[in-house]
Design a protein around this motif. Structure first.
Motif, short mmCIF file in Angstrom:
data_model
loop_
_atom_site.label_atom_id
_atom_site.label_comp_id
_atom_site.label_asym_id
_atom_site.label_seq_id
_atom_site.Cartn_x
_atom_site.Cartn_y
_atom_site.Cartn_z
N VAL A 4 0.65 -0.80 0.15
CA VAL A 4 -0.43 0.34 -0.07
C VAL A 4 0.32 1.39 0.21
N LYS A 5 0.89 1.97 -1.03
CA LYS A 5 2.00 3.38 -0.99
C LYS A 5 1.03 4.44 -0.79
N ASN A 6 1.05 5.05 -0.17
CA ASN A 6 0.87 7.09 0.06
C ASN A 6 -0.51 6.90 -0.19
N LEU A 7 -1.50 5.68 0.79
CA LEU A 7 -3.20 5.95 0.76
C LEU A 7 -3.36 6.61 1.24
N THR A 8 -4.60 7.81 0.49
CA THR A 8 -5.34 8.21 1.52
C THR A 8 -6.60 7.94 0.98
N VAL A 17 -8.34 8.55 6.58
CA VAL A 17 -7.27 7.62 5.94
C VAL A 17 -5.73 8.68 5.41
N PHE A 18 -4.66 8.51 5.63
CA PHE A 18 -4.59 10.25 5.16
C PHE A 18 -2.43 9.04 4.67
N ASP A 19 -2.47 9.10 3.83
CA ASP A 19 -1.09 9.21 3.53
C ASP A 19 -0.24 7.87 3.79
N VAL A 20 -1.06 6.92 3.56
CA VAL A 20 -0.76 5.43 5.38
C VAL A 20 -0.10 4.47 3.32
N SER A 35 -7.40 2.66 17.69
CA SER A 35 -7.87 2.79 18.58
C SER A 35 -9.87 3.03 18.44
N ASN A 36 -10.62 2.58 18.14
CA ASN A 36 -11.71 3.29 17.57
C ASN A 36 -12.26 4.87 17.07
N GLY A 37 -12.77 3.98 15.43
CA GLY A 37 -12.15 4.82 14.89
C GLY A 37 -11.22 5.67 14.07
N ALA A 38 -9.80 5.50 14.03
CA ALA A 38 -8.65 6.11 13.48
C ALA A 38 -8.31 5.00 12.23
N GLY A 39 -9.59 4.55 11.64
CA GLY A 39 -9.74 4.37 9.84
C GLY A 39 -9.38 2.80 9.62
N LYS A 40 -9.00 1.58 10.89
CA LYS A 40 -9.20 1.10 10.18
C LYS A 40 -9.50 0.07 9.19
N THR A 41 -10.77 0.38 9.76
CA THR A 41 -11.82 -1.33 8.93
C THR A 41 -11.78 -0.18 7.65
N THR A 42 -11.39 1.39 7.17
CA THR A 42 -11.94 2.14 6.12
C THR A 42 -10.42 1.73 4.71
N THR A 210 -5.77 8.34 14.42
CA THR A 210 -6.24 9.20 13.51
C THR A 210 -6.46 9.29 12.32
N GLY A 211 -5.84 8.37 11.39
CA GLY A 211 -5.74 7.98 10.29
C GLY A 211 -4.38 7.97 9.68
N ARG A 212 -3.39 7.52 10.79
CA ARG A 212 -1.98 7.95 10.63
C ARG A 212 -0.99 6.81 10.64
#
Ligand code: ATP
Length: 235
Positions: A4-8, A17-20, A35-42, A210-212
């Motif tokens: 996964v490259k620089n995924l937003t 989810v930012f730049d993962v 935690s909850n809502g960090a963006g894991k499911t996304t 928080t998405g990072r």
């Protein structure tokens, strides 16, 4: 295997989810914790094609997959065990499992896979003809994982398997995932808010806040890191 490259990514053009960036090698067991809502499911939904990235790339076995449909991605060998399990309640355990093999039309192979799943989860064999809705939470989680294995996946994405399960059951399901990983060589990407349990089981992990991604390393390194100790283990 998966890169996964620089995924937003997010919903209706709004990123959560930012730049993962992350990588999973063949036969590894990797956890994304947070935690909850960090963006894991996304992240999982984007890998399996249910969401399209806002930017960035996803490669599986050297091939770009982020523009493919969810159906095409399943056929490449990526199976998704969604949060909340989504078993078909009115159908029997056996029929639920057979649904997982819908991409295969070789009957002998389907039977072989069914027997393999029953070997991994003897509890499901005992309850083969029972309606899925009458299973306990832990048994439904086993069924959801079993159904994913019926597609003969190379990579299984497991979303928050611990949700609603007793601690003992969480350990049992995690151990079974580890067994599937080590004995069958199936690559596993697990996302979990039970940070300690997941990192104890995983070869490597990524911490998402928080998405990072804020940290990555072996499960052991992360468990010993100040960040994980403070933020998730209450130490
Ligand atoms: P959990 O453990 O609670 O499932 P998570 O880390 O998996 O958490 P996500 O479900 O990926 O987190 O959610 C990340 C963010 O995206 C949250 O702020 C959530 O409110 C938001 N979100 C999730 N689904 C949608 C949706 N369908 N539409 C809009 N926003 C969404």
């Amino acid at each position: 295997m998966l890169r996964v490259k620089n995924l937003t990514t997010g919903y209706d053009g709004v990123p959560v989810v930012f730049d993962v960036s992350l990588e999973i090698n063949e036969a590894e067991f990797v956890a994304i914790v947070g935690s909850n809502g960090a963006g894991k499911t996304t992240i999982l939904r984007t890998i399996s094609g249910l969401l399209k990235p806002i930017s960035g790339e996803i490669e599986f076995e050297g091939k770009q997959i982020h523009k493919l449909t969810a159906h095409e991605i399943v056929r490449l060998g990526i199976a998704h065990v969604p949060e909340g399990r989504h078993v078909f309640g009115k159908m029997s355990v056996r029929d639920n499992l057979l649904m997982g093999a819908y991409t295969l039309n070789d009957r002998a192979k389907v039977n072989r896979l069914l027997n393999e799943v029953f070997e991994i989860f003897p509890r499901l064999k005992e309850r083969e003809n029972q309606k899925a809705e009458t299973l306990s939470g832990g048994e439904q989680q086993m069924l959801a994982i079993g159904r994913a294995l019926m597609a003969e996946p190379k990579l299984v994405l497991v979303d928050e398997m611990s949700l609603g399960l007793m601690p003992m059951m969480v350990d049992k399901v995690l151990e079974t995932l580890k067994q599937i990983n080590k004995e069958k060589g199936v690559t596993i990407l697990l996302v979990e808010q039970k940070v300690q349990e997941a990192l104890e089981m995983a070869d490597r992990g990524y911490v998402l806040q928080t998405g990072r991604i804020v940290a990555h390393g072996t499960g052991k390194e992360l468990l010993e890191s100040d960040l994980v100790k403070k933020a998730y283990l209450g130490m």
